[in-house]
Write a protein that holds these residues in place. Sequence first.
Motif, PDB file in Angstrom:
ATOM      1  N   PRO A 169      54.415   8.350  47.988  1.00  0.00           N
ATOM      2  CA  PRO A 169      54.817   9.177  49.138  1.00  0.00           C
ATOM      3  C   PRO A 169      56.313   9.484  49.108  1.00  0.00           C
ATOM      4  N   TRP A 170      56.670  10.726  49.446  1.00  0.00           N
ATOM      5  CA  TRP A 170      58.071  11.110  49.483  1.00  0.00           C
ATOM      6  C   TRP A 170      58.779  10.415  50.637  1.00  0.00           C
ATOM      7  N   PRO A 171      60.050  10.090  50.482  1.00  0.00           N
ATOM      8  CA  PRO A 171      60.788   9.499  51.604  1.00  0.00           C
ATOM      9  C   PRO A 171      61.127  10.538  52.658  1.00  0.00           C
ATOM     10  N   TYR A 172      61.514  10.036  53.821  1.00  0.00           N
ATOM     11  CA  TYR A 172      61.948  10.892  54.925  1.00  0.00           C
ATOM     12  C   TYR A 172      63.469  10.826  55.048  1.00  0.00           C
ATOM     13  N   LEU A 173      64.065  11.964  55.361  1.00  0.00           N
ATOM     14  CA  LEU A 173      65.487  12.037  55.672  1.00  0.00           C
ATOM     15  C   LEU A 173      65.644  11.928  57.181  1.00  0.00           C
ATOM     16  N   LEU A 174      66.460  10.987  57.627  1.00  0.00           N
ATOM     17  CA  LEU A 174      66.633  10.734  59.052  1.00  0.00           C
ATOM     18  C   LEU A 174      68.051  11.076  59.476  1.00  0.00           C
ATOM     19  N   GLY A 175      68.142  11.732  60.608  1.00  0.00           N
ATOM     20  CA  GLY A 175      69.419  12.016  61.247  1.00  0.00           C
ATOM     21  C   GLY A 175      69.223  11.980  62.747  1.00  0.00           C
ATOM     22  N   PRO A 176      70.281  12.180  63.517  1.00  0.00           N
ATOM     23  CA  PRO A 176      70.108  12.197  64.974  1.00  0.00           C
ATOM     24  C   PRO A 176      69.077  13.239  65.400  1.00  0.00           C
ATOM     25  N   ALA A 177      68.017  12.784  66.049  1.00  0.00           N
ATOM     26  CA  ALA A 177      66.935  13.644  66.549  1.00  0.00           C
ATOM     27  C   ALA A 177      66.285  14.439  65.429  1.00  0.00           C
ATOM     28  N   ARG A 178      66.239  13.887  64.225  1.00  0.00           N
ATOM     29  CA  ARG A 178      65.642  14.605  63.099  1.00  0.00           C
ATOM     30  C   ARG A 178      64.982  13.639  62.134  1.00  0.00           C
ATOM     31  N   ALA A 179      63.768  13.944  61.721  1.00  0.00           N
ATOM     32  CA  ALA A 179      63.053  13.185  60.696  1.00  0.00           C
ATOM     33  C   ALA A 179      62.214  14.178  59.901  1.00  0.00           C
ATOM     34  N   GLU A 180      62.592  14.400  58.646  1.00  0.00           N
ATOM     35  CA  GLU A 180      61.907  15.390  57.819  1.00  0.00           C
ATOM     36  C   GLU A 180      61.761  14.850  56.402  1.00  0.00           C
ATOM     37  N   LEU A 181      60.753  15.345  55.689  1.00  0.00           N
ATOM     38  CA  LEU A 181      60.564  14.936  54.308  1.00  0.00           C
ATOM     39  C   LEU A 181      61.767  15.338  53.473  1.00  0.00           C
ATOM     40  N   LEU A 182      62.159  14.469  52.568  1.00  0.00           N
ATOM     41  CA  LEU A 182      63.293  14.763  51.698  1.00  0.00           C
ATOM     42  C   LEU A 182      63.001  15.967  50.813  1.00  0.00           C
ATOM     43  N   THR A 183      61.782  16.108  50.337  1.00  0.00           N
ATOM     44  CA  THR A 183      61.350  17.236  49.529  1.00  0.00           C
ATOM     45  C   THR A 183      59.826  17.313  49.591  1.00  0.00           C
ATOM     46  N   ARG A 184      59.315  18.474  49.255  1.00  0.00           N
ATOM     47  CA  ARG A 184      57.864  18.656  49.194  1.00  0.00           C
ATOM     48  C   ARG A 184      57.424  18.999  47.769  1.00  0.00           C
ATOM     49  N   ALA A 185      58.225  18.668  46.798  1.00  0.00           N
ATOM     50  CA  ALA A 185      57.887  18.961  45.402  1.00  0.00           C
ATOM     51  C   ALA A 185      56.648  18.175  44.975  1.00  0.00           C
ATOM     52  N   GLU A 186      55.969  18.682  43.955  1.00  0.00           N
ATOM     53  CA  GLU A 186      54.771  18.015  43.442  1.00  0.00           C
ATOM     54  C   GLU A 186      55.181  16.801  42.618  1.00  0.00           C
ATOM     55  N   PRO A 187      54.684  15.611  42.937  1.00  0.00           N
ATOM     56  CA  PRO A 187      55.069  14.423  42.163  1.00  0.00           C
ATOM     57  C   PRO A 187      54.332  14.353  40.835  1.00  0.00           C
ATOM     58  N   LEU A 188      54.843  13.521  39.934  1.00  0.00           N
ATOM     59  CA  LEU A 188      54.165  13.227  38.689  1.00  0.00           C
ATOM     60  C   LEU A 188      52.974  12.305  38.963  1.00  0.00           C
ATOM     61  N   PRO A 189      52.020  12.180  38.009  1.00  0.00           N
ATOM     62  CA  PRO A 189      50.913  11.230  38.191  1.00  0.00           C
ATOM     63  C   PRO A 189      51.433   9.790  38.229  1.00  0.00           C
ATOM     64  N   PRO A 190      50.684   8.869  38.826  1.00  0.00           N
ATOM     65  CA  PRO A 190      51.088   7.457  38.831  1.00  0.00           C
ATOM     66  C   PRO A 190      51.216   6.903  37.414  1.00  0.00           C
ATOM     67  N   LEU A 191      52.004   5.843  37.292  1.00  0.00           N
ATOM     68  CA  LEU A 191      52.152   5.185  36.000  1.00  0.00           C
ATOM     69  C   LEU A 191      50.857   4.459  35.646  1.00  0.00           C
ATOM     70  N   GLY A 192      50.443   4.577  34.406  1.00  0.00           N
ATOM     71  CA  GLY A 192      49.261   3.860  33.938  1.00  0.00           C
ATOM     72  C   GLY A 192      48.215   4.752  33.334  1.00  0.00           C
ATOM     73  N   PRO A 193      47.543   5.604  34.137  1.00  0.00           N
ATOM     74  CA  PRO A 193      46.431   6.390  33.587  1.00  0.00           C
ATOM     75  C   PRO A 193      46.876   7.478  32.614  1.00  0.00           C
TER      76      PRO A 193
END
Length: 357
Positions: free
Chosen positions: A226-250
């Motif tokens: 999951p992408w992290p959230y950017l927090l500021g006064p009265a604000r909470a938004e996703l840091l980015t909505r880019a497509e992540p890579l597949p998990p490590l392993g498979p």
Amino acid sequence: MIRIKAGVPRGAGRLPLRRVFALGLPAVWGAMAITYKLACPLAQQNGLGARIGTSAVFFAVGTGLILHVRHVMLRELREVRQVAGAAQSVLLRPLPPRIDGLDIAAAQLSADRSAVIGGDLYEVIATEHGVRVVMGDVRGHGLAAIGTAAAVLGSFREAVHDEAELGSVLRRLERALARHLRERARAEHPSAGAEPDHPVAEEFVTVLLLEIQPDGEVRVLNCGHPWPYLLGPARAELLTRAEPLPPLGPFPLPAELPALPCGRLLPGEALFLHTDGVEDARDGRGRFFSLPAALAEAVGAGPVSPQSVLRAVFAGLLRHAGGRPADDVALLVLRNDRRHAVHAPGEPVGHRAHHRL
């Protein structure tokens, strides 16, 4: 001068004495009960009083044995919990409240009531390349997940100092995971030979790597987390909505691993990292936990406090899930508390060097 004694380690002699005591006391009680039955004239009588007396003696012996066994089991449980706590301090060692100008707060909860730690992992380390952060989630629970988390964390703690590029750190984690899974497959299936073709094929780890430069520049590599959230006064938004890579392993990592630039973390702003156990938590009606709403309520209109955000989200999560989520949970908050941010020439204060996707 420090003297080191050779031979038996300190405390090793106490264990046999403890075992002798643990076995000897029930044996003495049993011997007393048998002696009473065979030698006491009262025990040989068939009257009501004699039977009551005999029953009282055996009841007292049985009660004593039960209490003794309970005491031994509670003592062993305390020792096991102490060992588990020591293992947790090594695997998920407590983070300091401040690293290189970043205020930090973290918390972890295992879904297994009998476990102290689970398959979630996190670490924050200051290096010459910037402050580097990992947040990960191992598939499954139990000892196998803990071993996988230990392999990934151990590799991260070495690689962040050795590798200048974040992509090289991720490749080190991939190699460490593959090596760990091969060793586990050989241990679980020794008849498969020295090199199993598909070592624990269904195992995977989601990994988020963050790098925060002294000027607040943030770069990220994400493998299914999951992408992290950017927090500021009265604000909470996703840091980015880019497509992540597949998990490590498979799947193998791509040939090129450029870190994703996500702008600057300005003084007073914070990043909220979490595992998917947070957003997957459900209440009694099957409704998912609303993390964005909880974060928006936690930050309020005032300055962002990592500790207060962590407490508010964690308390809301536990209320929503009825006391304990069904999956492992890890939370990490990092706030930029550096007094001055470094800006590019001609860049106005508050401008971000890169637009978030």
